[in-house]
Scaffold this active site. Structure first.
Site, PDB file in Angstrom:
ATOM      1  N   HIS A 208       0.936  -1.205  -0.007  1.00 21.35           N
ATOM      2  CA  HIS A 208       0.040   0.026   0.026  1.00 21.35           C
ATOM      3  C   HIS A 208       1.047   1.255  -0.082  1.00 21.35           C
ATOM      4  CE1 HIS A 208      -3.686   2.425   1.763  1.00 21.35           C
ATOM      5  NE2 HIS A 208      -2.484   3.317   1.676  1.00 21.35           N
ATOM      6  N   ASN A 289      -8.323   9.804  -0.604  1.00 23.91           N
ATOM      7  CA  ASN A 289      -8.739  10.540   0.767  1.00 23.91           C
ATOM      8  C   ASN A 289      -8.799  11.894   0.681  1.00 23.91           C
ATOM      9  OD1 ASN A 289      -9.078   8.095   2.007  1.00 23.91           O
ATOM     10  ND2 ASN A 289      -6.881   7.974   2.052  1.00 23.91           N
ATOM     11  N   ARG A 291      -8.598  14.273   3.048  1.00 20.47           N
ATOM     12  CA  ARG A 291      -8.374  14.978   4.295  1.00 20.47           C
ATOM     13  C   ARG A 291      -7.021  15.219   4.520  1.00 20.47           C
ATOM     14  NH1 ARG A 291      -9.667   9.374   5.083  1.00 20.47           N
ATOM     15  NH2 ARG A 291      -7.914   8.132   5.849  1.00 20.47           N
ATOM     16  N   VAL A 294      -3.946  10.730   9.432  1.00 15.79           N
ATOM     17  CA  VAL A 294      -2.999  10.423  10.519  1.00 15.79           C
ATOM     18  C   VAL A 294      -1.612  10.388  10.506  1.00 15.79           C
ATOM     19  CG1 VAL A 294      -2.653   8.555  12.376  1.00 15.79           C
ATOM     20  CG2 VAL A 294      -5.041   8.933  11.498  1.00 15.79           C
ATOM     21  N   ARG A 337       1.929   4.131  15.155  1.00 17.15           N
ATOM     22  CA  ARG A 337       0.718   4.469  16.014  1.00 17.15           C
ATOM     23  C   ARG A 337       0.680   3.906  17.453  1.00 17.15           C
ATOM     24  NH1 ARG A 337      -4.351   4.983  11.871  1.00 17.15           N
ATOM     25  NH2 ARG A 337      -3.015   5.845   9.920  1.00 17.15           N
TER      26      ARG A 337
HETATM   27  C1  MV4 Z   1      -7.561  -4.500  -3.185  1.00 21.04           C
HETATM   28  C2  MV4 Z   1      -6.641  -5.608  -2.571  1.00 21.04           C
HETATM   29  C3  MV4 Z   1      -6.098  -6.351  -3.886  1.00 21.04           C
HETATM   30  N1  MV4 Z   1      -6.700  -6.197  -4.930  1.00 21.04           N
HETATM   31  N2  MV4 Z   1      -7.889  -4.341  -4.419  1.00 21.04           N
HETATM   32  C4  MV4 Z   1      -8.637  -3.283   1.542  1.00 21.04           C
HETATM   33  C5  MV4 Z   1      -9.428  -1.937   1.970  1.00 21.04           C
HETATM   34  C6  MV4 Z   1      -9.406  -1.056   0.700  1.00 21.04           C
HETATM   35  N3  MV4 Z   1      -8.980   0.094   1.150  1.00 21.04           N
HETATM   36  C7  MV4 Z   1      -8.930  -1.506  -0.493  1.00 21.04           C
HETATM   37  N4  MV4 Z   1      -8.226  -2.826   0.138  1.00 21.04           N
HETATM   38  C8  MV4 Z   1      -7.766  -3.711  -0.904  1.00 21.04           C
HETATM   39  N5  MV4 Z   1      -7.883  -3.668  -2.228  1.00 21.04           N
HETATM   40  C9  MV4 Z   1      -7.436  -5.076  -5.287  1.00 21.04           C
HETATM   41  N6  MV4 Z   1      -7.833  -5.040  -6.388  1.00 21.04           N
HETATM   42  C10 MV4 Z   1      -6.513  -5.641  -1.393  1.00 21.04           C
HETATM   43  C11 MV4 Z   1      -6.854  -4.561  -0.491  1.00 21.04           C
HETATM   44  C12 MV4 Z   1      -6.490  -4.977   0.928  1.00 21.04           C
HETATM   45  C13 MV4 Z   1      -5.480  -4.133   1.612  1.00 21.04           C
HETATM   46  C14 MV4 Z   1      -5.098  -3.051   0.842  1.00 21.04           C
HETATM   47  C15 MV4 Z   1      -4.433  -1.988   1.623  1.00 21.04           C
HETATM   48  C16 MV4 Z   1      -3.922  -2.440   2.799  1.00 21.04           C
HETATM   49  C17 MV4 Z   1      -4.303  -3.319   3.392  1.00 21.04           C
HETATM   50  C18 MV4 Z   1      -4.884  -4.320   2.738  1.00 21.04           C
HETATM   51  C19 MV4 Z   1      -5.303  -5.617   3.569  1.00 21.04           C
HETATM   52  C20 MV4 Z   1      -6.228  -6.349   3.011  1.00 21.04           C
HETATM   53  C21 MV4 Z   1      -6.754  -6.131   1.772  1.00 21.04           C
END
Ligand code: MV4
Length: 455
Positions: A208, A289, A291, A294, A337
């Site tokens: 991420h 986002n 905003r 954090v 955090r």
């Molecule tokens: C995804 C993904 C895998 N592939 N989209 C989790 C919440 C939302 N913000 C988006 N998320 C994800 N989207 C695709 N196409 C995996 C996640 C995800 C994740 C993303 C960021 C940080 C932690 C995570 C934990 C589990 C799943």
């Protein structure tokens, strides 16, 4: 410039906003629930107004009470912080209707980015790379199968109003898809009152990575590099750092340039974060986002730019204090955090802080509204402070973080400090070798994640 800012928030972010306002010579108004009458943000503000009972819905989320507090005190702008009303487009509109400034983006941009389908459509149009998937919403299982066959399995069904991972279902094969679609829609309807869902290729081991941007609302925008927030537990960020251990300066400039260019096209106003999944050298937009976040201090530590100061300036129509050429990444920063939670069960641990000794020294910043003698109320999130450490290199940052964590003492309640003392000594963390699943896998492996009922 504004004369008096009302801070529609609590805790460490309320203090963070107070500090920026004071440096600008702007008077401050704190609002608080009855549970927060003794809170630090109330003590440090020039004036304060009690806006309701402990439940957030009746206080920090109560729009009429906050408007009334503005009128009583003569505040000419509101800073919403993060959470609460920060991404509520209607709140921004109501403030405008009362001739009160909103220190945040234009209502139309909050609204567009609040709908994940609209956000993705917009991102794509602005030239931001997106995860392959459906064009818009999906209701028909047969249409879902056609799209999935085209992008390839596994696929992910996501809620348009999604957040915190709710309304998200993976389909490994075509046989799973119809059920995933039904389950995602049911969960989304229950959680958000909206059963709109869309389909994406499921990325199995991404990081991420999010890009910080600032816009002046009239076609100027800059990026302030990225933060890597892959270390999460149950969609709660635990450890954030910048720059990402996975990127070099050229990749940073490329994705940052794409984001800044997109924000110039929108005439975006204020601070924003463009979130990506990053896998095999490719960026895929997931959400934006609208905003301050954090983890914004990570960016402040590596750029030296006060993001809240910039938010206030642009909201008042003053323009940004920096151009892209002035913004350079210096060194590395990591944020931990610190939550009032048991370090293994993650059960919230409100109560009296009997001793509080934050660390100090070169490159160490603690953003917290906690103090010795403070009683953490049980009504809000469990963040009690953020430890942010800067170093000239990632290694220096890690050494300094290890030392700062050992210095930090919080007695009377459980905190997640012991978890961070373990993480900072872990080889994968030290090598930056982690993805979005690493932390939960680690906690399961180490037996550090005793499952607690229904959380
Ligand atoms: C995804 C993904 C895998 N592939 N989209 C989790 C919440 C939302 N913000 C988006 N998320 C994800 N989207 C695709 N196409 C995996 C996640 C995800 C994740 C993303 C960021 C940080 C932690 C995570 C934990 C589990 C799943």
């Amino acid at each position: 410039m504004f004369d008096k800012i009302l801070i529609a928030n609590r805790g460490e972010i309320a203090l963070r906003i107070l500090r920026a306002a004071k440096e600008l010579g702007i008077a401050t108004v704190a609002v608080h629930s009855t549970a927060d009458a003794d809170a630090m943000h109330v003590r440090l503000a020039d004036e304060s107004v009690c806006i309701g009972p402990p439940a957030a819905r009746e206080s920090y989320l109560n729009i009429p009470s906050i408007i009334a507090a503005c009128e009583i005190t003569g505040a000419d702008a509101v800073h919403p912080g993060y959470g609460f009303l920060s991404e509520n487009a209607r709140f921004a509109e109501v403030l405008a209707h009362h001739n009160i400034g909103f220190i945040g983006p234009k209502a139309e941009h909050i609204r567009v980015m609040g709908d994940k389908i609209e956000a993705k459509r917009t991102a794509k149009r602005l030239g931001i790379p997106c995860v392959p998937g459906s064009e818009g919403g999906i209701t028909d299982p047969e249409e879902a199968k056609r799209v999935a066959a085209e992008i390839g399995y596994p696929v992910l069904v996501k809620a348009a109003s999604g957040g915190g991972g709710r309304g998200m279902k993976v389909a490994r094969t075509e046989g799973d898809l119809e059920q995933a679609l039904t389950m995602a829609r049911t969960e989304a309807k229950a959680a958000f009152g909206d059963d709109a869902v869309y389909l994406e290729k499921y990325l199995t081991k991404p990081r991420h990575i999010e890009v910080q941007i600032l816009g002046d609302g009239r076609g100027g925008a800059v990026h302030l590099a990225e933060r890597d927030c892959s270390l999460q537990r149950r969609h709660q960020k635990v450890w954030e750092e910048g720059g990402s251990p996975a990127l070099d300066a050229a990749m940073r400039a490329e994705i940052g340039g794409i984001c800044a260019n997109a924000m110039r096209q929108l005439s975006y106003l204020g601070a924003g974060t463009i979130e990506f999944l990053y896998e095999d050298g490719q960026f895929y937009f997931i959400e934006m986002n609208t905003r301050i976040q954090v983890e914004h201090p990570v960016t402040e530590m590596i750029t030296g730019i006060d993001l809240v100061n910039e938010q206030i300036r642009v909201a008042a129509g003053g323009g940004l204090s920096v151009v892209q050429e002035d913004i350079r990444v210096e060194g590395h920063a990591i944020e931990c955090r610190i939550n009032a939670e048991h370090p293994a069960t993650f059960r919230p641990s409100p109560g009296l802080i009997t001793y509080f000794h934050p660390p100090g020294g070169l490159g160490v910043r603690v953003d917290s509204a906690a103090f010795q003698g403070y009683r953490i109320p049980p009504n809000y999130d469990s963040l009690i402070g953020k430890l942010i450490v800067h170093g000239r290199t990632r290694n220096e940052c890690l050494m300094r973080l290890r030392r700062a964590l050992d210095e930090f003492v919080v007695d009377g309640i459980d905190t997640t400090l012991p978890l961070f003392r373990t993480l900072v000594r872990n080889a994968d963390v030290q090598n930056g070798d982690y993805d979005i699943h690493w932390l939960e896998d680690f906690l399961a492996r180490e037996g550090l994640s005793e499952t607690d009922p229904k959380r």
